[in-house]
Design an enzyme around this catalytic site. Structure first.
Site, PDB file in Angstrom:
ATOM      1  N   ASP A   1       2.813  15.931   0.120  1.00 41.65           N
ATOM      2  CA  ASP A   1       1.663  15.189  -0.364  1.00 41.65           C
ATOM      3  C   ASP A   1       2.067  13.709  -0.397  1.00 41.65           C
ATOM      4  OD1 ASP A   1      -0.826  14.465  -1.234  1.00 41.65           O
ATOM      5  OD2 ASP A   1      -0.947  15.948  -2.830  1.00 41.65           O
TER       6      ASP A   1
HETATM    7  C1  NOJ Z   1      -3.235  13.093  -2.237  1.00 45.67           C
HETATM    8  C2  NOJ Z   1      -3.946  14.392  -2.443  1.00 45.67           C
HETATM    9  O1  NOJ Z   1      -3.292  15.150  -3.452  1.00 45.67           O
HETATM   10  C3  NOJ Z   1      -4.050  15.226  -1.192  1.00 45.67           C
HETATM   11  O2  NOJ Z   1      -4.852  16.333  -1.452  1.00 45.67           O
HETATM   12  C4  NOJ Z   1      -4.595  14.406  -0.063  1.00 45.67           C
HETATM   13  O3  NOJ Z   1      -4.758  15.203   1.083  1.00 45.67           O
HETATM   14  C5  NOJ Z   1      -3.638  13.248   0.186  1.00 45.67           C
HETATM   15  N1  NOJ Z   1      -3.585  12.426  -0.998  1.00 45.67           N
HETATM   16  C6  NOJ Z   1      -4.051  12.407   1.386  1.00 45.67           C
HETATM   17  O4  NOJ Z   1      -5.157  11.661   1.111  1.00 45.67           O
END
Ligand code: NOJ
Length: 743
Positions: A285
């Site tokens: 993430d």
């Molecule tokens: C953080 C989020 O937790 C995740 O779900 C997302 O895909 C990413 N950012 C990218 O934007």
């Protein structure tokens, strides 16, 4: 069809096409191997480096000059947030200037639509309509894929039992079985049968794992749970995603039982890539590798890089851990080159499967983009999915549907004319001019003779009540009163945890003021999570829970209000009476001191200031017609481990209009080596019946339906008696039966 028959069919289909798939896989592996022979360590690391950039070309692009230079040098494997044919082409052209000309993967959070905004995922889950959910994902994929996107960071398959956690909006709710079925539908919709279709994108099962169990519902917080709970509740949707062929996984920000998920070798190596034999790759993430330092798990970014890749995190999203330190970690012997090679192989395999080496621009086609983003059929589908997602919580005296020929209607409330709020969070390319507000949708369906009055009352924050008088006057003047309240779009979603789930500000007081007129008040509520609204639940004449229904929300809500669509949604999450009951799920475990009667709760597992029961149960949702359940037949009273048993019953539409019902099968294992929940969903069927029509429906039960993880985490079905329950909601069981599993 039950989960088990679906699995069997899927396995059979796999066996039929296996040779062709294997040959193709082999051909791709040969190409990957050939390419990797020419790659330096730095070029390999580049494939694992993912960067974000918005509007990286044209005016203002100077701020991206470092990223653009890295792309040209082959030091970047994937971009997120770059979108649209023009921009993806320009950025891809830079990657093709690199020594090995390896194309970039373009990724984006296409969560509930791209140009055409569909209901938020939790809303779609309330439809319990797998075909509709799959179609929504397909349209999102089709639009995104025409705009240069190869890969979406969806579906989020985290189980959510804590509505304080704002991200319940992005998932399929509290239930593992429903969540697993919906995960599969979404993956099929995004990816199609096989990667590489020009109207499809790669999907991502996220966030692996335990993210939905953030302590106290505070986003990014630690998760701590027994292994049983992990395996029983949180992991099955991920396993179902693997079985459905999901192309990628994303790990999560949280620690799980003390170890950051991003650095968890247990989750990513042992389970996912080991036991589950997952062939895809894992993306971190956002900067979650870097956050290993913040967690107190790594001393510095270099160590974090080593820990993450050794644990099985293949791609580093905006963390700069791999790009800055991985090569050195390998040279220092902290990471084996075989570990690096495995990660790179997984990423390159997807690039080949998507056909990017044959044509790096194949997803970036201006004509296709124009056609896909302007296809009027997509709005029609979004309207259909939206109306299926609406849940009629209450309808006293059948106040709904409204007659279209009403003399006058007052539409009141902060969200009556809202547009942006209807879309909900995570919209990436939407066009607000395409959003139909509730007032617009209603006006379009009312007879021209009806007098429509609109009064805002207050804004969403509802601090200033100076508009209440005008709202009350409008209500007094009208034959029917509709109040539209709830959250604004940015109150649910990532980093949107709340401790107070009541209607914001003085919205509840606005409701009280209208109710005091003595007019029946119909309430439409918008939110990305279950809210707490005891007073409204007691006093409103009707409540339609609309979630954030997307761009067609106004039309969809009007379809239900005026009876053109008979509501069929059912809650995918339990609605508590108060925040104090959270976390909450229908799947409660048994206790030694159950509440046998609300009158006697002394030394019982109870609250002294609230019933244990929720305000609205999981699976609840009303229709304008009524359904009767009868004639439960269990095909045989006892079965052996390998047997299948059919549980059938008759469903009858006893009302006077056609409608859809979601019949639900629950089981209970009354005595087991691990104490089982009071009930567990094991099947559901959404069926449309004409007025007066009856149909025989059936569920298949086999060993898997009855099994659970024992204390050694083995998947066992223990002999003994099982209770079978068929009903219209977790708190509305209509038929009961028994089944014995023999030794
Ligand atoms: C953080 C989020 O937790 C995740 O779900 C997302 O895909 C990413 N950012 C990218 O934007």
């Amino acid at each position: 069809m039950t989960k088990n028959t679906m699995t069997l069919l899927a396995t059979a289909a796999l066996m039929v096409c296996a040779p062709a798939v294997l040959a193709q896989d082999k051909a791709i592996q040969q190409k990957v191997d050939a390419l990797m022979k020419h790659m330096t360590i730095e070029e390999k690391v580049g494939q694992l480096h993912q960067l974000s950039g918005r509007q990286m070309t044209g005016p203002g692009s100077e701020k991206f000059s470092d990223k653009l230079a890295d792309i040209r040098l082959g030091r970047v494997g994937s971009m997120l947030n770059v979108k649209g044919v023009a921009e993806t082409r320009e950025i891809q052209a830079l990657a093709l200037q690199s020594r090995l000309k390896i194309p970039l993967l373009f990724s984006l959070d296409v969560i509930h639509g791209y140009k055409t905004v569909f209901p938020v995922p939790l809303g779609e889950a309330a439809s319990w309509d797998l075909a509709a959910i799959e179609q929504s994902a397909y349209i999102a994929a089709k639009e995104a894929a025409a705009s240069g996107i190869h890969w979406t960071f969806a579906p989020m398959v985290d189980i959510g039992r804590d509505p304080r956690w704002g991200r319940v909006m992005e998932g399929a709710g509290e239930d593992t079985y429903l969540g697993s079925r919906i995960a599969v539908a979404r993956i099929k919709g995004f990816q199609g049968e096989k990667l590489g279709g020009l109207d499809r994108v790669m999907a991502t099962a996220k966030h692996f794992a335990g993210y939905g169990a953030a302590i106290a519902g505070r986003d990014y917080n630690a998760a701590d749970m027994s292994e049983q709970q992990l395996h029983e509740t949180y992991l099955p949707p991920f396993k179902a995603s693997v079985d459905a062929g999901v192309a990628t996984f994303m790990n999560s920000f949280n620690t799980l039982n003390g170890v950051p998920a991003t650095a968890s070798a247990y989750l990513q190596r042992d389970l996912l890539k080991g036991q589950w034999k997952y062939p895809g790759f894992v993306v971190s993430d956002w900067a979650s590798i870097k956050e290993l330092v913040e967690h107190g798990y790594a001393t510095d970014l270099a160590q974090a890089a080593g820990q993450a890749i050794n644990a099985g995190s293949d791609m580093d999203m905006e963390g700069y851990a791999y790009s800055r330190h991985l090569a050195q970690q390998i040279k220092d012997g902290k990471v084996k080159s075989s570990v690096l090679d495995d990660a790179v192989r997984r990423v390159l395999t997807k690039k080949f499967a998507l056909g990017l080496f044959d044509d790096p621009y194949r997803y970036s086609d201006a004509a296709r983009e124009q056609a896909a983003l302007n296809d009027p059929e997509h709005a029609r589908i979004a309207r259909d999915v939206a109306r299926k997602s609406l849940v009629l919580l209450k309808n006293e005296g059948q106040v709904l549907p409204f007659a279209k020929g009403l003399k006058s209607l007052a539409v009141i409330g902060p969200l009556a004319e809202a547009k942006r709020d209807l879309e909900g969070g995570w919209i990436v390319q939407s066009d607000e001019s395409r959003v139909v507000s509730l007032v617009e949708g209603i006006r379009a369906q009312l007879s021209p003779q009806t007098k429509l009055t609109v009064a805002k009352g207050c804004d969403v924050a509802c601090v200033d009540t100076s508009g209440f008088d005008a709202a009350v006057a409008a209500a007094k003047d009208a034959d029917a009163v509709l109040l539209v309240v709830g959250e604004s779009w940015d109150m649910s979603g990532e980093a949107k945890s709340r401790v107070d789930l009541q209607l914001p500000g003085k919205q509840a007081a606005l409701f009280d003021a209208l109710a005091a007129t003595g007019k029946p008040v119909v309430v439409v509520m918008l939110a990305g999570r279950p809210l707490v609204f005891e007073n409204v639940a007691d006093k409103a004449a009707a409540i339609l829970y609309a979630w954030f229904p997307g761009a067609q929300g106004g039309n969809a809500v009007a379809d239900v209000l005026f009876g053109d669509y008979n509501p069929s949604g059912k809650l995918p999450m339990t609605f508590p009476r108060s925040v104090g009951q959270i976390p909450i799920s229908y799947q409660q475990y048994r206790t030694g001191r159950p509440v046998l009667s609300e009158k006697n709760i002394v030394y019982r597992s109870a609250y002294i200031d609230s019933p244990n029961t929720p305000r609205y149960a999981f699976g609840h949702g009303l229709s304008y017609t009524s359904f009767a359940y009868s004639d439960l037949v269990v095909s045989k009273p006892a079965m052996k481990q390998g047997d299948k048993v059919t549980v059938s019953f008759t469903l009858t539409n006893t009302g006077n209009r056609a409608g859809e019902e979601v019949a639900q099968l629950y089981i209970r294992d009354p005595v087991a080596s691990v104490v089982r929940p009071l009930m567990e969903l094991k099947g559901f069927q959404k069926t449309k019946l004409a007025a007066g029509e009856s149909r025989k429906l059936s569920f298949q039960v086999d060993r898997n339906t009855l099994a659970f993880h024992n204390t050694r985490l083995a998947w066992v079905a223990e002999p003994g008696e099982f209770e079978l329950m068929v009903g219209t909601a977790a708190d509305a069981i209509r038929l009961r039966g028994k089944l014995t599993l023999q030794d």
